[in-house]
Motif scaffolding. Structure first.
Motif, PDB file in Angstrom:
ATOM      1  N   MET A  32      37.550  35.983  46.129  1.00 30.28           N
ATOM      2  CA  MET A  32      37.118  36.977  47.117  1.00 30.28           C
ATOM      3  C   MET A  32      38.242  37.268  48.101  1.00 30.28           C
ATOM      4  O   MET A  32      38.474  38.423  48.474  1.00 30.28           O
ATOM      5  CB  MET A  32      35.887  36.449  47.868  1.00 30.28           C
ATOM      6  CG  MET A  32      34.606  36.524  47.056  1.00 30.28           C
ATOM      7  SD  MET A  32      34.152  38.228  46.682  1.00 30.28           S
ATOM      8  CE  MET A  32      34.146  38.207  44.894  1.00 30.28           C
ATOM      9  N   PHE A  33      38.947  36.219  48.500  1.00 32.00           N
ATOM     10  CA  PHE A  33      40.049  36.397  49.436  1.00 32.00           C
ATOM     11  C   PHE A  33      41.102  37.343  48.868  1.00 32.00           C
ATOM     12  O   PHE A  33      41.525  38.300  49.519  1.00 32.00           O
ATOM     13  CB  PHE A  33      40.671  35.024  49.768  1.00 32.00           C
ATOM     14  CG  PHE A  33      42.021  35.105  50.415  1.00 32.00           C
ATOM     15  CD1 PHE A  33      43.168  34.737  49.730  1.00 32.00           C
ATOM     16  CD2 PHE A  33      42.152  35.575  51.716  1.00 32.00           C
ATOM     17  CE1 PHE A  33      44.409  34.822  50.317  1.00 32.00           C
ATOM     18  CE2 PHE A  33      43.405  35.664  52.315  1.00 32.00           C
ATOM     19  CZ  PHE A  33      44.539  35.288  51.613  1.00 32.00           C
ATOM     20  N   VAL A  34      41.517  37.054  47.632  1.00 32.62           N
ATOM     21  CA  VAL A  34      42.561  37.875  47.020  1.00 32.62           C
ATOM     22  C   VAL A  34      42.079  39.315  46.850  1.00 32.62           C
ATOM     23  O   VAL A  34      42.792  40.274  47.149  1.00 32.62           O
ATOM     24  CB  VAL A  34      42.979  37.296  45.647  1.00 32.62           C
ATOM     25  CG1 VAL A  34      43.976  38.195  44.979  1.00 32.62           C
ATOM     26  CG2 VAL A  34      43.557  35.906  45.828  1.00 32.62           C
ATOM     27  N   VAL A  35      40.842  39.442  46.357  1.00 24.41           N
ATOM     28  CA  VAL A  35      40.316  40.782  46.121  1.00 24.41           C
ATOM     29  C   VAL A  35      40.241  41.576  47.419  1.00 24.41           C
ATOM     30  O   VAL A  35      40.662  42.731  47.496  1.00 24.41           O
ATOM     31  CB  VAL A  35      38.924  40.693  45.452  1.00 24.41           C
ATOM     32  CG1 VAL A  35      38.240  42.044  45.462  1.00 24.41           C
ATOM     33  CG2 VAL A  35      39.054  40.195  44.029  1.00 24.41           C
ATOM     34  N   LEU A  36      39.717  40.947  48.450  1.00 20.45           N
ATOM     35  CA  LEU A  36      39.598  41.659  49.727  1.00 20.45           C
ATOM     36  C   LEU A  36      40.970  42.020  50.283  1.00 20.45           C
ATOM     37  O   LEU A  36      41.180  43.134  50.779  1.00 20.45           O
ATOM     38  CB  LEU A  36      38.826  40.802  50.731  1.00 20.45           C
ATOM     39  CG  LEU A  36      37.324  40.730  50.451  1.00 20.45           C
ATOM     40  CD1 LEU A  36      36.646  39.723  51.362  1.00 20.45           C
ATOM     41  CD2 LEU A  36      36.699  42.112  50.650  1.00 20.45           C
ATOM     42  N   LEU A  37      41.896  41.076  50.184  1.00 20.60           N
ATOM     43  CA  LEU A  37      43.249  41.342  50.655  1.00 20.60           C
ATOM     44  C   LEU A  37      43.828  42.561  49.935  1.00 20.60           C
ATOM     45  O   LEU A  37      44.401  43.464  50.546  1.00 20.60           O
ATOM     46  CB  LEU A  37      44.141  40.115  50.401  1.00 20.60           C
ATOM     47  CG  LEU A  37      45.617  40.294  50.745  1.00 20.60           C
ATOM     48  CD1 LEU A  37      45.783  40.326  52.249  1.00 20.60           C
ATOM     49  CD2 LEU A  37      46.457  39.180  50.140  1.00 20.60           C
ATOM     50  N   ALA A  38      43.648  42.555  48.617  1.00 19.75           N
ATOM     51  CA  ALA A  38      44.231  43.633  47.825  1.00 19.75           C
ATOM     52  C   ALA A  38      43.572  44.975  48.127  1.00 19.75           C
ATOM     53  O   ALA A  38      44.241  46.002  48.269  1.00 19.75           O
ATOM     54  CB  ALA A  38      44.092  43.310  46.339  1.00 19.75           C
ATOM     55  N   MET A  39      42.256  44.976  48.227  1.00 26.60           N
ATOM     56  CA  MET A  39      41.558  46.242  48.377  1.00 26.60           C
ATOM     57  C   MET A  39      41.630  46.769  49.801  1.00 26.60           C
ATOM     58  O   MET A  39      41.774  47.974  50.007  1.00 26.60           O
ATOM     59  CB  MET A  39      40.074  46.077  47.977  1.00 26.60           C
ATOM     60  CG  MET A  39      39.865  45.628  46.532  1.00 26.60           C
ATOM     61  SD  MET A  39      40.656  46.703  45.306  1.00 26.60           S
ATOM     62  CE  MET A  39      39.486  48.041  45.230  1.00 26.60           C
TER      63      MET A  39
END
Lengths: 291, 338, 333
Positions: A32-39
């Protein structure tokens, strides 16, 4: 509306079970962290892609927390903004793959007959042909310049084993007592599919989604790294390609340009895999390592 | 009983040929019939440069080795006929070099690396997996299991890159310049020990990478299979019969636990061959993976087509071999026939 | 006085369970005579299979034999199995004492032929002559009424359940053991096959003369085959006696309850009794006699003192009130 609430409740149940498994939950949080960071990252920073030749391949400093790349541009900004297409293509491809696999698998199992044979035959071919070379060839013959297009291509290749598994599950569930009972009551096939069979397979489908996303990330970064698919240059895969091509490996300062995107990609894949493995463990009791 | 036996293999072979046939047809379709296919693009480029349409068609015909004036099915038949004779046409980029020659120059290197890697990886994976099962929950097991889990999660190109950066550039365990390519410059291919050693030196990094990326799966699978086989009745009976531990581990536990791994072997073959493009690019190893990448960049369509067909054919045939091996080892499969 | 081939004295076995240490065998003692058939009877969980495995020292790694001896007697030679090394035990298994587990169905290695199973066993005991092994195997297969030509080259999955049971018996006699232990030989078989196996066991005993211990919960099997019956309860033998006395005049309340719980074909109406309660929890055993909570004859003495196995003219009983029980059982005749 009822179908939606059923889906949501089984999702919620899955999350609850996952929280019990700490490693998997950590994987989930990390994902979730990576996804949120990316998006969401790109909304919060201002990306400056102009070349600053005096700042080439500098190590981390106060001004540039993760150093600069081969053209003097800040790496950290690129990382924050470069994950979006990676995650987008990964998620979209996974979603489409799962959608195609589930649809075709259910169709083959429920309808049977020649439809089943045809779908099976096509799946067999799709599974046997090695995916990456096929992707390369398709990318060579079809112009691939949009992330959505890339996702579509990825999905068109990866549905084979999922379809087979879904088909097998639906076939076995079809013979179960409660399904027979529902059929005896005269309930239509769609009801059977969505209310009786699907909720049972939700967990498997979720695991497959995560695994497919891992594959999609792998494939797209591979394609981008080889230069087959031209995407915008702050994409993590493109950063990798530039780093490798422009000799970032040769000095300690320049290596940041290589390692940072590697770290992000591996982090994403790793957290996805950990999450899926623990999901697997939860739903497949034989894998559990003692109570 | 013999009839059933033969039947099973026949069916597998037929399926294999059917798959290869479909692959070749698919490639034909991609080249000729898809919108935006290379032929159309070439012709329209020529026309845009002022070449009359018919002349452009003639040029396309000779370069792509087709006859666009014929109906599609005739083109198709001609294409298939050529393939059966091993004629893949002529390279666009390397003027007038038969594609088959190009492929044959690069193919053996890839086969060399892939075969060695799969063999070693499988063997080591099975051995470690057995060790992990027998010593389960000990520190040996924990270390090896963690290693296996982590290494399967890392994508193969990352492993490859890290090997070059960490062991090559930073620690200088090998010279990154000289280890590139499949042979040292000036060396001639021949049946000598020197040549073999040189080839192995250059192949070592790709081999190590392939092994690292596939061994984890084997280790974990073998461990779990061995653990469940150890709980089988016949193992206990074997002990009651006074059989030695060595005999039980090899013929009773090992042979049964390893069987399911052969079905995964087929998938691994596809994966390793498929990843060869990436790995060979990183190490600049002169195999067909690297050639495919080069052909894609230079849009050398006959070469792309040929390599793709060869790759698919090799994977399909390797799968058949893996299947064969599996059925030879498990008598229950032979009886089923299917 | 008949010859003793196997003498077990005060065998104690314990293993670690999640809830604490479990004394699965609490001092088992018995003698096995040459050529006899001894039935080891008890409910599931009483420890009879554990005893079987312990006799060939094949207990699971978590179990430990804490005390006692297992002595094989061959003429003047006496061997205490507890003193043998791991390697020596391998030699003893199957050649002196053969234990065949239940589920003959899954007793075979799926990738080896039946002949290979014979060869493997022979080779493990130093017999490497293939021709000799095959000759013996053929003779044994004939004794169990199977066609050797059909069976030997086959794989296990090609044989039926009944056939596999017979082959296991043949395999068991390959090295001419003195003692054969069968664990539930007829469970999981249909009634016709059961009958055939019982007949077969009788024939084999006559032809090959070995002593047989068979472990079962099936009393009717004991009635058919056994010379003597040993009843086990809560990890101990509580009665060992002649088969007729076991059914006709048992002296332990448990045996009495077991035999009276089986319906018979006798003309007269008999009252079926079942034993109230359930077997004890091995982690929390009752004090004194372990059977007292379920025993109609229990007194204060039973609650405090565990009765030893006392011998009365060859009939061993572990009960304070065995005379009472005997009188009762004779009355019911």
């Amino acid at each position: 509306m009822q179908r939606l609430s059923l889906l949501i409740s089984s999702l919620r149940q899955t999350l609850r079970i996952m929280a019990r498994n700490r490693v998997g939950f950590a994987g989930f949080i990390l994902t979730m962290f990576v996804v949120l960071l990316a998006m969401l990252g790109p909304f919060f920073i201002h990306l400056d892609m102009t070349a600053h030749t005096e700042l080439i391949y500098q190590g981390p400093s106060a001004a540039h927390w993760l150093g600069t790349d081969n053209q003097g541009r800040d790496i950290m900004m690129q990382i924050i903004s470069g994950g979006r297409s990676v995650v987008y293509v990964g998620a979209l491809a996974a979603f489409l793959t799962v959608a195609v696999g589930v649809t075709l698998g259910s169709l083959a199992a429920v309808v049977g007959g020649w439809v089943d044979s045809v779908i099976n035959g096509v799946a067999e071919i799709v599974i046997t042909i090695p995916k990456f070379p096929l992707l390369l060839v398709l990318a060579g013959f079809i112009q691939l310049d949009s992330p959505t297009g890339l996702a579509l291509i990825l999905a068109s290749i990866g549905w084979g084993s999922l379809m087979r598994a879904i088909r097998a599950q639906v076939l076995s569930l079809k013979e179960r007592d409660y399904v027979q009972a529902a059929r005896a009551l005269g309930l239509p096939t769609s009801h059977l599919l969505f209310k009786e069979i699907m909720p049972n397979m939700m967990s498997y489908i979720l695991v497959q989604f995560v695994m497919n996303m891992t594959d999609a990330v792998y494939s797209q970064v591979g394609l981008v790294f080889l230069g087959i698919v031209p995407l915008e240059s702050n994409n993590w895969g493109v950063m990798l390609q530039y780093a490798w091509r422009f000799g970032a490996i040769f000095s300690a300062n320049s290596r940041w340009f290589l390692f940072v995107p590697i770290f992000m990609i591996v982090l994403l894949q790793f957290s996805l895999v950990t999450m899926s493995r623990s999901l697997d463990e939860v739903f497949n009791p034989r894998l559990r390592v003692g109570e | 009983m013999r009839r059933v036996f033969k039947n099973y293999y026949l069916i597998r072979l037929l399926k294999a040929f059917l798959t290869i046939f479909i692959v070749t047809t698919l490639t034909f379709f991609l080249i000729r019939l898809m919108p935006g296919n290379p032929l159309d693009i070439y012709i329209s480029q020529q026309v845009a440069q002022g070449t009359p349409y018919q002349d452009a068609v003639q040029m396309a015909n000779s370069i792509f080795q087709v006859d666009l004036n014929q109906p599609v099915y005739v083109q198709y038949l001609a294409y298939m006929k050529n393939l059966l004779h091993g004629d893949f046409g002529v390279s666009i980029i390397s003027a007038a070099t038969p594609v088959i020659d190009i492929v044959m120059r690069f193919l053996p290197w890839t086969l060399f690396v892939v075969t060695i890697s799969l063999f070693v990886s499988f063997l080591l994976g099975v051995l470690f997996g057995t060790l992990m099962a027998y010593k389960r929950n000990s520190w040996v097991d924990h270390v090896l299991s963690s290693f296996a889990s982590i290494i399967t999660a890392v994508p193969n190109y990352v492993t490859a890159m890290l090997i070059v950066v960490i062991f090559g550039v930073t620690l200088n365990w090998f010279d990154t310049g000289s280890i590139r390519g499949s042979m040292s410059p000036g060396v001639q291919p021949e049946f000598s020990l020197d040549f073999l050693l040189d080839a192995l030196y250059h192949a070592s990094l790709p081999i190590i990478t392939y092994i690292l990326t596939t061994i984890g799966t084997w280790m974990l699978m073998m461990k779990s299979n061995t653990v469940s086989t150890l709980g089988e009745d016949y193992v206990n009976v074997a002990r009651a019969r006074g059989l030695s531990d060595a005999r039980i581990t090899t013929a009773y536990v090992g042979r049964n636990a390893v069987l399911p791994l052969f079905t995964t072997l087929a998938i691994s073959i596809g994966f390793v061959v498929g990843g060869s493009t990436l790995i060979e690019s990183i190490f600049q190893y002169a195999g067909i993976g690297l050639k495919l990448s080069a052909a894609l960049t230079s849009r050398d369509y006959p070469v792309i087509q040929a390599i793709f067909i060869i790759i698919c054919a090799s994977v399909v045939l390797a799968n058949v071999l893996a299947d064969l091996l599996y059925s030879l080892l498990d008598p229950r499969i032979r009886a089923e026939g299917r | 006085m008949p010859e003793v081939v196997l003498s077990v004295k005060d065998l104690k076995l314990a293993y670690q369970s999640r809830r604490g240490p479990v004394q699965a065998l609490r001092g088992v003692s018995f003698d096995l005579y040459k050529g006899e058939t001894l039935a080891l009877i008890g409910e599931s969980g009483c420890g009879k299979s554990t005893l079987g495995f312990a006799l060939i020292r094949l207990s699971p790694p978590t179990a430990k034999i804490t005390d006692g001896s297992i002595t094989l007697i061959d003429g003047a030679k006496k061997t205490n199995l507890m003193t043998l090394s791991e390697k020596e035990i391998l030699r003893f298994r199957w050649s002196e004492m053969a234990m065949m587990l239940q589920a003959a169905i899954s007793a075979y290695n799926p990738v080896l032929r039946i002949i290979d199973h014979f060869l493997d066993t022979a080779r493990a005991h130093g017999l490497k002559d293939k021709a000799e092994v095959e000759k013996r195997a053929r003779r044994l297969l004939k004794a169990v009424h199977l066609d050797a030509d059909r069976v030997l080259p086959s794989y296990p999955h090609e044989l039926s359940g009944g056939m596999r049971q017979r082959v296991l018996l043949a395999l068991g006699l390959l090295l001419q053991p003195k003692v054969v232990i069968l664990d539930e030989p007829t469970t999981a078989l249909d009634i016709l096959t059961q009958r055939a196996i019982i007949e077969l066991l009788r024939e084999l005993k006559q032809e090959f003369s070995f002593s047989l211990i068979f472990i079962s919960h099936d009393l009717s099997l004991a009635a058919e085959l056994a010379d003597r019956v040993a009843t086990m309860y809560a990890g101990q033998l509580i009665e060992i006696c002649d088969v007729y006395e076991a059914f006709g005049a048992p002296r332990h309340p448990y045996t009495l309850g077991l035999t009276r719980a089986v319906p018979t074909l006798h003309g007269s109406e008999e009252e079926l009794t079942s034993i109230p309660g359930s077997p004890p929890d091995f982690v929390n055993m009752p004090t004194g006699c372990k059977f007292h909570p379920r025993c109609p004859f229990a007194t204060d003495l039973c609650r405090e003192v565990e009765p030893p196995l006392t011998d009365d003219a060859g009939h061993l009983t572990a009960c304070h009130h065995w005379q009472q029980v005997m009188a009762q059982s004779k009355k019911g005749e």
